[in-house]
Scaffold this active site. Sequence first.
Site: not given
Length: 143
Positions: A9-10, A17, A22, A73, A76, A97, A99, A106
């Site tokens: 998502p996103n 964003r 990012y 990725n 969320a 995976e 990111h 974070r």
Amino acid sequence: MKLLIINGPNLNLLGLREPTIYGDRNYDALVKYVKECADAHGVQTEFFQSNHEGAIVDAIQQAYGRIDGIVINPAAYTHTSVAILDALKAVQIPTVEVHLSKVSEREAFRQISYVSYYAEKTITGMGFEGYKVAVDYLCEKYC
Ligand code: DQA
């Protein structure tokens, strides 16, 4: 060999964003970049982006018997989705995976990754280049 690149998502809003986190390049630029990385290995790619957890589960299930490696990725859903973890465990496809951001630096709620329980490797904080590291790893190990 065929790789499936899943973005959660996103990530369709890359560029717009939170660019300080990012980056300013968009999702199409990410797809182009990753495709070029895979092309360099002579490997085919399929891209899937969704804002919906169940659609990501479906994409992982549909990869069974067709796809040799997954770069994911989960965005969320990384921090919440047992369903995505279970789908990966079910199909048993080698998975890395990725990111874009350095998740470990974070918020506390980002410090758990369910997908990490299955992924062979987790790459964070390298921006687009993290996807290249993932593609290189899968190609070198499984080609
Ligand atoms: C992300 C990190 C997640 O915590 C966040 O929810 C995202 C993107 C990353 O690429 O850094 O959407 O997966």
